[in-house]
Motif scaffolding. Structure first.
Motif, PDB file in Angstrom:
ATOM      1  N   SER A 166      57.555  37.477  36.059  1.00  0.00           N
ATOM      2  CA  SER A 166      56.163  37.659  35.665  1.00  0.00           C
ATOM      3  C   SER A 166      55.388  36.358  35.817  1.00  0.00           C
TER       4      SER A 166
ATOM      5  N   THR B 299      53.236  50.301  25.952  1.00  0.00           N
ATOM      6  CA  THR B 299      53.637  49.124  26.725  1.00  0.00           C
ATOM      7  C   THR B 299      53.122  47.899  25.984  1.00  0.00           C
TER       8      THR B 299
ATOM      9  N   ASP C 257      61.497  44.613  30.518  1.00  0.00           N
ATOM     10  CA  ASP C 257      60.405  45.133  31.343  1.00  0.00           C
ATOM     11  C   ASP C 257      60.440  46.661  31.432  1.00  0.00           C
TER      12      ASP C 257
ATOM     13  N   SER D  57      52.856  44.534  26.830  1.00  0.00           N
ATOM     14  CA  SER D  57      51.897  43.629  27.486  1.00  0.00           C
ATOM     15  C   SER D  57      51.857  43.934  28.977  1.00  0.00           C
ATOM     16  N   ALA D  58      50.730  43.643  29.588  1.00  0.00           N
ATOM     17  CA  ALA D  58      50.623  43.841  31.036  1.00  0.00           C
ATOM     18  C   ALA D  58      51.071  42.557  31.722  1.00  0.00           C
ATOM     19  N   GLU D  59      51.913  42.690  32.706  1.00  0.00           N
ATOM     20  CA  GLU D  59      52.400  41.506  33.426  1.00  0.00           C
ATOM     21  C   GLU D  59      52.458  41.812  34.915  1.00  0.00           C
ATOM     22  N   ASP D  60      52.227  40.794  35.717  1.00  0.00           N
ATOM     23  CA  ASP D  60      52.322  40.946  37.171  1.00  0.00           C
ATOM     24  C   ASP D  60      53.488  40.133  37.696  1.00  0.00           C
TER      25      ASP D  60
ATOM     26  N   GLN E 153      52.755  45.471  39.376  1.00  0.00           N
ATOM     27  CA  GLN E 153      52.212  45.429  38.024  1.00  0.00           C
ATOM     28  C   GLN E 153      53.221  45.994  37.039  1.00  0.00           C
ATOM     29  N   SER E 154      53.590  45.174  36.048  1.00  0.00           N
ATOM     30  CA  SER E 154      54.638  45.566  35.114  1.00  0.00           C
ATOM     31  C   SER E 154      54.163  45.388  33.674  1.00  0.00           C
ATOM     32  N   GLY E 155      55.085  45.463  32.749  1.00  0.00           N
ATOM     33  CA  GLY E 155      54.781  45.278  31.332  1.00  0.00           C
ATOM     34  C   GLY E 155      56.075  45.330  30.549  1.00  0.00           C
TER      35      GLY E 155
ATOM     36  N   GLU F  39      58.215  37.254  23.845  1.00  0.00           N
ATOM     37  CA  GLU F  39      57.513  38.216  22.998  1.00  0.00           C
ATOM     38  C   GLU F  39      58.303  38.442  21.698  1.00  0.00           C
TER      39      GLU F  39
END
Ligand code: GLN
Length: 256
Positions: free
Chosen positions: A98, A207, A184, A209-212, A115-117, A151
Motif C-alpha cells: 500500500s 472496509t 487486506d 481503510s482505503a488503500e492503493d 485499489q484495496s482496503g 491499524e
C-alpha cells in the motif's frame, strides 16, 4: 626466464579475454522484483509448486516485457522488502504494498495499480465482534510491517500478535489463539472463498481503510518509476491489465 614466462602468460590471458568479449551476447536487462508470497491472490505458491504465481506476479512479468527486461522474483519477509530495496538487493517491490506517506519517504512509488482496503476477519461463530470498533482490548493477529499491523496498533488496549506470514496469522485465528485478524480485504475475501477459510472464518464490518497498491523502487530512481508507470499505462490501454485482472478476480470491476 621467469620474465618471458610471465609475458607469455599475459599474452595468453589477454587473448582469452578478447576472445571472450567477442563471443559475449549483449547483456540482458534483469529486473529483480521482491515479494512476500503468502498474499493470495497477489503472490503465492500453489500447493506443491515452488513457482510464485498471482496478480502481482503476472503484472511484474507484463511490466518486464514492456520495459524489455527479464523478471526475477526474490522472496522475503514483508518487513525486509524496503530494506532490501535500499540495499540494492532488489530493483522493485511487487507485494500488494500500500502506498502510504511514511513509506513514500523511503521509496519511490509507481502510479496506483490496484485499489484495496483493510478488513477484519473473525471466527465464524463469533457474535461479539461486528467490526473494528469492537476490537478494543482484544487479541489481534497481523503480518509484521503491514498496514494491517499499523491499524491494529491504533486500537486501545488491544494485544497485537505479529507474524512473519499471513498464513500463520490466519492459523492463529483458526486455533483460537486470537480474536481477530486484520489484513487486506481482497486477500481475506480470496482466503474465505478459495483458500478454505470460510469453513471457520468470516469478514465483519465495513472496509477499514482505503488503500492503493503501488510498485516501489529505490528512492530517487525516478527513471525506473517512470518506465514502470508507462508500462502500467500501456498495459491498461492495450487490455493486458484487464486480462490479468479478470484471471484473478473474475468480472467484478473494482480496479482503478
Ligand atoms: N497492503 C498491505 C501493506 O502494504 C499488506 C501487504 C502484504 O501483506 N503483502 O502493508
Amino acid at each position: 626466464m621467469k620474465k618471458i614466462f610471465v609475458m607469455i602468460m599475459t599474452i595468453f590471458i589477454a587473448m582469452g579475454l578478447l576472445a571472450g568479449c567477442g563471443n559475449k551476447k549483449p547483456t540482458e536487462r534483469v529486473l529483480r522484483f521482491g515479494t512476500e508470497p503468502t498474499f493470495a491472490p497477489f503472490e503465492f505458491q500453489k500447493e506443491g509448486s515452488k513457482e510464485y504465481t498471482g496478480f502481482d506476479m503476472d503484472l511484474a512479468q507484463a511490466i518486464g516485457k514492456k520495459i524489455g527486461a527479464k523478471v526475477e522474483i526474490v522472496s522475503m519477509g514483508f518487513d525486509g522488502l524496503i530494506p532490501a530495496l535500499n540495499a540494492g538487493n532488489i530493483d522493485a517491490i511487487a507485494a500488494g504494498m500500500s502506498i502510504t506517506p511514511e513509506r513514500a519517504k523511503n521509496v519511490e512509488f509507481s502510479v496506483p495499480y490496484y485499489q484495496s482496503g483493510l478488513a477484519v476477519m473473525v471466527k465464524k461463530n463469533n457474535k461479539m465482534i461486528k467490526g473494528i470498533g469492537d476490537l478494543k482490548g482484544k487479541k489481534i493477529a497481523v503480518q509484521i510491517g503491514t498496514t494491517g499491523a499499523m491499524e491494529a496498533h491504533k486500537i486501545s488496549q488491544a494485544e497485537i500478535v505479529e507474524f512473519n506470514t499471513n498464513t500463520e496469522a490466519a492459523l492463529e485465528l483458526k486455533n483460537g489463539g486470537v480474536d481477530a485478524v486484520i489484513n487486506d480485504l481482497p486477500v481475506v475475501a480470496y482466503f474465505l472463498h478459495q483458500g478454505g477459510g470460510s469453513a471457520y472464518a468470516k469478514i465483519v464490518g465495513k472496509t477499514v481503510s482505503a488503500e492503493d497498491y503501488g510498485i516501489a523502487v529505490k528512492k530517487g530512481n525516478k527513471k525506473l518509476a517512470e518506465e514502470i508507470n508507462k508500462a502500467v499505462a500501456d498495459l491498461k490501454k492495450d487490455g493486458e491489465y484487464a486480462k490479468i485482472y479478470k484471471k484473478w478476480f473474475g468480472d467484478i470491476d473494482i480496479a482503478k
